[in-house]
Design an enzyme around this catalytic site. Sequence first.
Site, PDB file in Angstrom:
ATOM      1  N   THR A  21      25.301  38.278  43.069  1.00 13.74           N
ATOM      2  CA  THR A  21      26.457  39.147  43.295  1.00 13.74           C
ATOM      3  C   THR A  21      27.708  38.305  43.454  1.00 13.74           C
ATOM      4  OG1 THR A  21      27.440  40.837  44.721  1.00 13.74           O
ATOM      5  CG2 THR A  21      26.037  39.247  45.823  1.00 13.74           C
ATOM      6  N   ASP A  79      23.999  47.514  42.226  1.00 17.03           N
ATOM      7  CA  ASP A  79      25.209  48.175  41.753  1.00 17.03           C
ATOM      8  C   ASP A  79      25.493  49.354  42.664  1.00 17.03           C
ATOM      9  OD1 ASP A  79      27.249  48.150  39.522  1.00 17.03           O
ATOM     10  OD2 ASP A  79      26.665  50.249  39.549  1.00 17.03           O
ATOM     11  N   PHE A 154      34.257  46.199  53.734  1.00 20.13           N
ATOM     12  CA  PHE A 154      34.968  45.753  52.525  1.00 20.13           C
ATOM     13  C   PHE A 154      35.189  46.975  51.631  1.00 20.13           C
ATOM     14  CE2 PHE A 154      30.450  45.513  51.633  1.00 20.13           C
ATOM     15  CZ  PHE A 154      30.340  46.013  50.342  1.00 20.13           C
ATOM     16  N   LYS A 176      27.650  51.598  59.897  1.00 13.80           N
ATOM     17  CA  LYS A 176      27.423  51.346  58.469  1.00 13.80           C
ATOM     18  C   LYS A 176      26.105  50.606  58.253  1.00 13.80           C
ATOM     19  CE  LYS A 176      29.201  49.517  54.231  1.00 13.80           C
ATOM     20  NZ  LYS A 176      29.940  48.480  53.513  1.00 13.80           N
TER      21      LYS A 176
HETATM   22  P1  ITT Z   1      28.776  42.612  42.008  1.00 19.42           P
HETATM   23  O1  ITT Z   1      29.078  41.203  41.584  1.00 19.42           O
HETATM   24  O2  ITT Z   1      27.579  42.708  42.902  1.00 19.42           O
HETATM   25  O3  ITT Z   1      28.727  43.589  40.850  1.00 19.42           O
HETATM   26  P2  ITT Z   1      31.119  44.156  42.785  1.00 19.42           P
HETATM   27  O4  ITT Z   1      32.018  44.121  43.979  1.00 19.42           O
HETATM   28  O5  ITT Z   1      31.752  44.045  41.420  1.00 19.42           O
HETATM   29  O6  ITT Z   1      30.007  43.021  42.983  1.00 19.42           O
HETATM   30  P3  ITT Z   1      29.984  46.734  41.960  1.00 19.42           P
HETATM   31  O7  ITT Z   1      30.142  46.389  40.520  1.00 19.42           O
HETATM   32  O8  ITT Z   1      28.698  47.314  42.433  1.00 19.42           O
HETATM   33  O9  ITT Z   1      30.238  45.455  42.902  1.00 19.42           O
HETATM   34  O10 ITT Z   1      31.198  47.661  42.352  1.00 19.42           O
HETATM   35  C1  ITT Z   1      31.163  48.436  43.479  1.00 19.42           C
HETATM   36  C2  ITT Z   1      32.548  48.696  43.977  1.00 19.42           C
HETATM   37  O11 ITT Z   1      32.422  49.634  45.041  1.00 19.42           O
HETATM   38  C3  ITT Z   1      33.243  47.468  44.528  1.00 19.42           C
HETATM   39  O12 ITT Z   1      34.639  47.577  44.387  1.00 19.42           O
HETATM   40  C4  ITT Z   1      32.894  47.517  46.009  1.00 19.42           C
HETATM   41  O13 ITT Z   1      33.911  46.927  46.796  1.00 19.42           O
HETATM   42  C5  ITT Z   1      32.781  49.012  46.260  1.00 19.42           C
HETATM   43  N1  ITT Z   1      31.709  49.201  47.213  1.00 19.42           N
HETATM   44  C6  ITT Z   1      30.380  49.033  47.005  1.00 19.42           C
HETATM   45  N2  ITT Z   1      29.686  49.171  48.129  1.00 19.42           N
HETATM   46  C7  ITT Z   1      30.605  49.420  49.084  1.00 19.42           C
HETATM   47  C8  ITT Z   1      30.513  49.604  50.457  1.00 19.42           C
HETATM   48  O14 ITT Z   1      29.362  49.515  51.097  1.00 19.42           O
HETATM   49  N3  ITT Z   1      31.631  49.827  51.133  1.00 19.42           N
HETATM   50  C9  ITT Z   1      32.818  49.883  50.522  1.00 19.42           C
HETATM   51  N4  ITT Z   1      33.003  49.691  49.219  1.00 19.42           N
HETATM   52  C10 ITT Z   1      31.901  49.454  48.500  1.00 19.42           C
END
Ligand code: ITT
Length: 198
Positions: A21, A79, A154, A176
């Site tokens: 990630t 994801d 975040f 959370k």
């Molecule tokens: P990866 O490298 O794991 O893909 P990413 O941040 O790009 O990291 P995603 O593609 O899964 O992750 O995108 C998810 C989005 O939703 C990303 O902007 C996260 O900050 C947000 N998100 C995911 N889980 C969250 C949580 O628990 N609380 C707040 N925002 C979340």
Amino acid sequence: MFKNRCRQIHHGVFLEIHFCTSNKGKFSEAEKILNKYGVNIIHAPLTLEERRSESVEEIAEGCALRAYSILRKPLFVEDSGLFVPALNGFPGAYSAWVLGKIGNEGILRLLSGAKGRSAEFRCAIAFTEGKEVRLFTGSVRGRVSESIRGNGGFGYDPVFIPEGGEKTFAEAPSLKDSLSHRAGALQKFGEYLSTKVK
Ligand code: ITT
């Protein structure tokens, strides 16, 4: 190799799996929960190209196979996204991109005057040792707050209030940890890893 490592748990040694990630917030939440199941995770900070899909499961599955072709070690990816019915599920699978473009302020703007503010976080973990991919999912319902609140967590945490509560995830990080979409999926994943060693 993976099975041998699993067996070592019985002798007090941790099982090790890579978590691919680019998101440090996801990593620290996963570390906290999986440690309770005797699993030590190693951060592989890969940025993986995601296939175009509305489904977190499909995106995670594709990323797991892509990551395995690079690392060749037992690993998982995750994801996740925020789905808002009043916006027809937006930002959903585009959550990361939307956050980068318009931020939480933009989400609040899109919802001003909307009929409802209900929202759902969804998460899919995809685990592979090279051949098949196993999926573990979790979700949490709630609503988008009227303003940005809190310093914890975040991403969308400062604007997401879980069902039955008043505080955003960013205001209540320990809440959370116990009921988030990611916590739900990680608990199922942890249970699965525990049964693998029995
Ligand atoms: P990866 O490298 O794991 O893909 P990413 O941040 O790009 O990291 P995603 O593609 O899964 O992750 O995108 C998810 C989005 O939703 C990303 O902007 C996260 O900050 C947000 N998100 C995911 N889980 C969250 C949580 O628990 N609380 C707040 N925002 C979340």
